[in-house]
Scaffold this motif. Structure first.
Motif, mmCIF file in Angstrom:
data_model
loop_
_atom_site.group_PDB
_atom_site.id
_atom_site.type_symbol
_atom_site.label_atom_id
_atom_site.label_comp_id
_atom_site.label_asym_id
_atom_site.label_seq_id
_atom_site.Cartn_x
_atom_site.Cartn_y
_atom_site.Cartn_z
ATOM 1 N N ASP A 109 2.984 6.057 -4.679
ATOM 2 C CA ASP A 109 3.175 7.017 -3.590
ATOM 3 C C ASP A 109 1.965 7.944 -3.418
ATOM 4 O O ASP A 109 2.019 8.898 -2.642
ATOM 5 C CB ASP A 109 4.442 7.840 -3.822
ATOM 6 C CG ASP A 109 4.486 8.503 -5.197
ATOM 7 O OD1 ASP A 109 3.457 8.462 -5.909
ATOM 8 O OD2 ASP A 109 5.544 9.053 -5.562
ATOM 9 N N ARG B 28 0.683 9.965 -5.594
ATOM 10 C CA ARG B 28 0.783 11.190 -6.389
ATOM 11 C C ARG B 28 0.305 10.938 -7.818
ATOM 12 O O ARG B 28 0.330 9.803 -8.304
ATOM 13 C CB ARG B 28 2.225 11.689 -6.423
ATOM 14 C CG ARG B 28 2.754 12.124 -5.067
ATOM 15 C CD ARG B 28 4.148 12.698 -5.218
ATOM 16 N NE ARG B 28 4.624 13.333 -4.009
ATOM 17 C CZ ARG B 28 5.686 14.127 -3.942
ATOM 18 N NH1 ARG B 28 6.380 14.375 -5.040
ATOM 19 N NH2 ARG B 28 6.051 14.676 -2.812
ATOM 20 N N ASP C 225 7.075 6.111 -9.642
ATOM 21 C CA ASP C 225 7.061 4.698 -10.015
ATOM 22 C C ASP C 225 8.173 4.398 -11.018
ATOM 23 O O ASP C 225 8.441 5.183 -11.936
ATOM 24 C CB ASP C 225 5.715 4.318 -10.627
ATOM 25 C CG ASP C 225 4.562 4.426 -9.634
ATOM 26 O OD1 ASP C 225 4.736 5.094 -8.594
ATOM 27 O OD2 ASP C 225 3.501 3.847 -9.908
ATOM 28 N N ALA D 25 4.514 11.268 -9.564
ATOM 29 C CA ALA D 25 4.808 9.974 -8.943
ATOM 30 C C ALA D 25 6.202 9.487 -9.321
ATOM 31 O O ALA D 25 6.744 9.872 -10.366
ATOM 32 C CB ALA D 25 3.759 8.949 -9.362
#
Length: 536
Positions: A203, A205, A218, A216
């Protein structure tokens, strides 16, 4: 890397270390205990929330917005409102003084912290915090778009030292007396944390950020929250006792919790999330003052003249149509005040918020770390073999987290007398048991533990200790145990009720409390129709 700045290598119970090194024991006698009070958060007021029995409301008032709680989150919410030109609010605080676990004290020698004592240089993503630090004069300008910090408020040299193998050394990682396997595991761990620090999620981040809301999402990163940090280390075969002691100190330092009870996500966050954004090479430094983060909470409160009502126990928050009713017991007058508001921000720990407001959910897993803090007044600065006295001083043979020197900053650093602020998280027992111990153990026993732990590091201090002021924190900080990432989102009520506390992050950090205070204030202003530009 943050780990390099706070890693204690070595274990051992406080009492055992004291028995081995305390001069009083060595001489077969016990020196008289110094004076000093046993204090802490007002348990009587807090426990009234459990017993109830508050009188019916006898005073009534109206205000647009109520902030319930005067810790960092509540003060930050008030600061954000004032910064946006919104002044139709009131802040209610249970204690006689605001500040939460960032409160401070003072004696004839120096101011000193009662809890949190520093703020790391802000990450680039922490825009609201940078805005505050500029207003406070802690960020003084920019160089090529990068913040310049006031050098007098950054921690001065020497910053840290470790008592290791009978000598004090600079830094908190031993340089001698460790094995080749220790070096290998430490290097592998450091490389892994550096990789996490540099990683950018799908994303866009950072994998790990401060405030954590900017981290993020993830799946493999979030999966770290399903296991403990110890289990994560075990899976990689990193079993060096030096590394494990290093990790233990870090987890107890920020979370008051043992690594086998800390979420692996929170464990990695400690080491990988700090990427201070600053000019002049001070990225890994921290802001600190004699009174610790009491400097920050005092300055935040200065933005709220006439808005703070201390000594008010908020004991009921409920909706009435589109409004909110907030009942608070005024300790000074023994009367309940009913405040009718258009919105309310509950800036209080979850265990309090769920008791005063029936709309606050109570998912399992919330728990809090108890701590003991001692402020020890001494006639002269500690001595010892090796490098000179530092701001942060840690012993490899103690179960305490060592001590910071209140007069390390500024002109008072040259005076012989000082205050040593000593920290002990009671992490080696269940929190409920530790809280009972905090209450039941007599002050003199705590003083012996504190004194003898210091004498194990500094036998020369025995005749110099004048007072030991004790401060108990039964619920000092939220514990980020596995599964903590989902808990904050599960306790959020619908407007016009808003919640703001570091508990929502699961990490008891100034940056997290500040973020949630700002977020809640901006959400409340949006609901109440006050125009503003978001700082988040």
């Amino acid at each position: 890397m943050k780990a390099d700045r706070r890693a204690l290598l070595g274990l051992g119970a406080v009492a055992a270390a004291a028995a081995g090194g305390g001069l009083a024991y060595a001489l077969g006698r016990e020196a008289p205990l110094p004076g000093g009070a046993l204090a802490g958060a007002d348990m009587a007021r807090g426990h009234r929330l459990r017993t109830g029995g508050f009188p019916a409301p006898s005073r009534f008032e109206d205000v647009d917005l109520v902030i319930a709680g005067g810790g960092v989150a509540g003060l930050s919410a008030g600061w954000r409102l004032a910064d946006a030109g919104y002044d139709r609010f009131k802040l209610l605080e249970l204690e006689d003084h605001v500040g939460g676990n960032a409160r401070s004290g003072r004696n004839a020698i120096s101011a000193y912290p009662l809890g949190a004592h520093y703020l790391p240089v802000a990450n680039k993503e922490a825009k609201a915090l940078q805005h505050l630090l500029r207003q406070l004069g802690m960020i003084t300008g920019d160089r090529d778009g990068v913040p310049i910090y006031d050098s007098e408020q950054l921690c001065a040299d020497m910053q840290e030292r470790l008592f290791w193998q009978g000598r004090w050394q600079e830094g908190l990682i031993p340089r001698t007396g460790i094995t080749a396997q220790d070096r290998k595991d430490l290097a592998a761990f450091e490389a892994a944390m550096a990789a996490f620090s540099k990683r950018i999620g799908a994303d866009g981040r950072p994998a790990f950020a401060v405030p954590m809301a900017y981290s993020a999402g993830d799946a493999d990163l979030l999966a770290l929250d399903t296991l403990s940090f110890t289990a994560w280390l075990d899976a990689r075969g990193w079993r060096s006792p030096v590394l494990r002691a290093h990790v233990r100190y870090a987890m107890r330092d920020d979370y008051g919790t043992e690594p086998d009870q800390v979420s692996a996500w929170a464990g990695v966050h400690y080491f990988a999330a700090r990427r201070g954004w600053a000019a002049d090479g001070v990225n890994d430094n921290e802001l600190t003052w004699p009174e610790g983060n009491g400097r920050l909470t005092r300055r935040l409160a200065e933005f709220l003249p006439g808005k703070i009502a201390a000594g008010h126990i908020v004991h009921r928050v409920a909706r009435e149509g589109s409004a909110v009713l907030v009942d608070s017991f005024d300790v000074a007058t023994a009367a309940t005040v009913r405040t009718r508001a258009g919105a309310a921000i509950l800036a209080m720990p979850h265990f309090v918020a769920k008791r005063v407001c029936g709309e606050i959910a109570d998912p399992p897993g919330f728990s809090y770390a108890p701590w003991l803090v001692a402020n020890v007044t001494v006639d002269r600065l500690p001595e010892g073999r090796g490098v000179p006295l530092a701001w942060d001083n840690v012993s490899s043979t103690s179960n305490s987290l060592g001590y910071v020197v209140a007069t390390h900053q500024g002109p008072d650093a040259i005076t012989p007398a000082t205050v040593l602020t000593w920290y002990l998280p009671l992490s080696d027992m269940p929190p409920e048991q530790a809280r009972r111990l905090l209450v039941q153990r007599p002050a003199d026993e705590w003083k012996r533990i504190v004194r003898d732990d210091l004498l194990a590091m500094h036998p020369d201090l025995e005749p110099a200790i004048r007072r030991i002021e004790l401060w108990r924190w039964g619920h000092a900080m939220i514990r980020p145990t596995p599964g903590f990432l989902a808990r904050g989102a599960a306790v959020t009520p619908a407007p016009p009720l808003f919640v703001a506390h570091s508990d929502l992050s699961g990490l008891s950090l100034f940056e997290e409390a500040h973020y949630h205070g700002v977020r809640a204030a901006e959400q409340a202003m949006a609901l109440l129709g006050h125009p503003h530009e978001s700082l988040l």
